[in-house]
Motif scaffolding. Structure first.
Motif, short mmCIF file in Angstrom:
data_model
loop_
_atom_site.label_atom_id
_atom_site.label_comp_id
_atom_site.label_asym_id
_atom_site.label_seq_id
_atom_site.Cartn_x
_atom_site.Cartn_y
_atom_site.Cartn_z
N PRO A 44 -15.82 6.33 -7.06
CA PRO A 44 -16.15 6.66 -5.67
C PRO A 44 -16.21 5.40 -4.81
O PRO A 44 -16.85 4.42 -5.17
CB PRO A 44 -17.52 7.32 -5.78
N GLY A 45 -15.51 5.42 -3.71
CA GLY A 45 -15.52 4.30 -2.78
C GLY A 45 -14.58 3.16 -3.11
O GLY A 45 -14.46 2.21 -2.34
N ASP A 46 -13.92 3.21 -4.27
CA ASP A 46 -12.96 2.16 -4.63
C ASP A 46 -11.73 2.22 -3.73
O ASP A 46 -11.18 3.29 -3.49
CB ASP A 46 -12.51 2.28 -6.08
N ALA A 47 -11.32 1.07 -3.25
CA ALA A 47 -10.13 0.99 -2.39
C ALA A 47 -8.95 0.36 -3.12
O ALA A 47 -7.81 0.51 -2.70
CB ALA A 47 -10.44 0.19 -1.13
N PHE A 48 -9.22 -0.35 -4.20
CA PHE A 48 -8.16 -1.03 -4.94
C PHE A 48 -8.27 -0.71 -6.42
O PHE A 48 -9.34 -0.43 -6.93
CB PHE A 48 -8.26 -2.55 -4.74
N VAL A 49 -7.13 -0.77 -7.10
CA VAL A 49 -7.09 -0.53 -8.54
C VAL A 49 -6.24 -1.64 -9.16
O VAL A 49 -5.28 -2.11 -8.56
CB VAL A 49 -6.51 0.87 -8.85
N ASP A 50 -6.63 -2.09 -10.36
CA ASP A 50 -5.84 -3.08 -11.08
C ASP A 50 -4.45 -2.51 -11.36
O ASP A 50 -4.31 -1.35 -11.76
CB ASP A 50 -6.50 -3.48 -12.38
N GLN A 51 -3.42 -3.34 -11.17
CA GLN A 51 -2.04 -2.88 -11.26
C GLN A 51 -1.68 -2.30 -12.63
O GLN A 51 -0.81 -1.44 -12.73
CB GLN A 51 -1.07 -3.99 -10.88
N GLU B 228 0.86 -1.18 0.00
CA GLU B 228 0.00 0.00 0.00
C GLU B 228 0.89 1.23 0.00
O GLU B 228 1.47 1.59 1.02
CB GLU B 228 -0.91 -0.01 1.23
N PRO B 229 1.03 1.89 -1.16
CA PRO B 229 1.95 3.03 -1.26
C PRO B 229 1.43 4.27 -0.54
O PRO B 229 0.22 4.43 -0.34
CB PRO B 229 2.04 3.28 -2.77
N ASP B 230 2.36 5.14 -0.18
CA ASP B 230 1.99 6.42 0.43
C ASP B 230 1.36 7.35 -0.60
O ASP B 230 0.48 8.14 -0.27
CB ASP B 230 3.21 7.08 1.06
N VAL B 231 1.85 7.28 -1.86
CA VAL B 231 1.31 8.09 -2.95
C VAL B 231 1.07 7.16 -4.14
O VAL B 231 1.90 6.29 -4.42
CB VAL B 231 2.30 9.21 -3.36
N LEU B 232 -0.04 7.36 -4.81
CA LEU B 232 -0.43 6.52 -5.93
C LEU B 232 -1.00 7.40 -7.03
O LEU B 232 -1.86 8.24 -6.77
CB LEU B 232 -1.49 5.52 -5.46
N VAL B 233 -0.53 7.21 -8.27
CA VAL B 233 -1.09 7.90 -9.43
C VAL B 233 -1.56 6.82 -10.39
O VAL B 233 -0.80 5.92 -10.74
CB VAL B 233 -0.05 8.82 -10.11
N VAL B 234 -2.83 6.93 -10.81
CA VAL B 234 -3.43 5.93 -11.70
C VAL B 234 -4.00 6.60 -12.94
O VAL B 234 -4.18 7.82 -12.97
CB VAL B 234 -4.52 5.11 -10.97
N ASP B 235 -4.30 5.78 -13.94
CA ASP B 235 -4.98 6.27 -15.14
C ASP B 235 -6.28 6.96 -14.74
O ASP B 235 -6.97 6.51 -13.82
CB ASP B 235 -5.32 5.11 -16.07
N ALA B 236 -6.63 8.01 -15.48
CA ALA B 236 -7.90 8.69 -15.24
C ALA B 236 -9.05 7.71 -15.39
O ALA B 236 -9.08 6.90 -16.31
CB ALA B 236 -8.07 9.85 -16.23
N GLY B 237 -9.96 7.73 -14.45
CA GLY B 237 -11.12 6.87 -14.49
C GLY B 237 -10.90 5.47 -13.93
O GLY B 237 -11.83 4.67 -13.90
N ALA B 238 -9.69 5.15 -13.49
CA ALA B 238 -9.39 3.81 -12.98
C ALA B 238 -10.01 3.57 -11.60
O ALA B 238 -10.26 2.43 -11.22
CB ALA B 238 -7.88 3.58 -12.92
N LEU B 239 -10.25 4.64 -10.86
CA LEU B 239 -10.87 4.53 -9.54
C LEU B 239 -12.20 5.28 -9.53
O LEU B 239 -12.29 6.39 -10.04
CB LEU B 239 -9.96 5.14 -8.46
#
Length: 113
Positions: A20-27, A7-18
């Motif tokens: 509302p309420g999502d706790a996990f994102v596909d790697q 669980e990283p301190d900072v996370l940047v993901v593709d737009a729309g990957a998360l």
């Protein structure tokens, strides 16, 4: 993977990957992670998390080590290792490309206001 999910301190993901309420994102949607090292996490941040992020194909991993004043930018994952590791000292700007966007991370402190 061995079932460990960092669980990283900072996370940047593709737009729309998360959503509302999502706790996990596909790697495959993770573009960047960063960890701030503390005495209790130093082994994890430079060891297990480093290997796990590379193995998951996360293109950029930044370690901010407040204990030593160093920052290390890891890029180009291959297997469970990164093939590029560039160290930076406190005060140096860290520059890299993130999904085609040039990013600059300042590592000094500047009083606001």
């Amino acid at each position: 993977m061995d079932g460990y999910t960092p669980e990283p301190d900072v996370l940047v993901v593709d737009a729309g990957a998360l959503g509302p309420g999502d706790a996990f994102v596909d790697q495959e949607h993770v573009l960047f992670v960063a960890e701030s090292v503390s005495r209790s996490t130093v082994g994890q941040d430079y060891g297990r998390k480093l290997n796990q992020y590379a193995a998951r194909g996360i293109p950029t991993y930044l370690i901010v080590d407040v204990l030593t004043g160093e920052r290390v930018l890891y890029q180009v994952p291959k297997g469970d290792e990164y093939t590029s590791a560039v160290p930076y000292r406190f005060g140096e700007e860290i520059r890299f490309s993130l999904a085609g966007v040039e990013v600059t991370v300042r590592t000094d402190f500047k009083k606001i206001g």
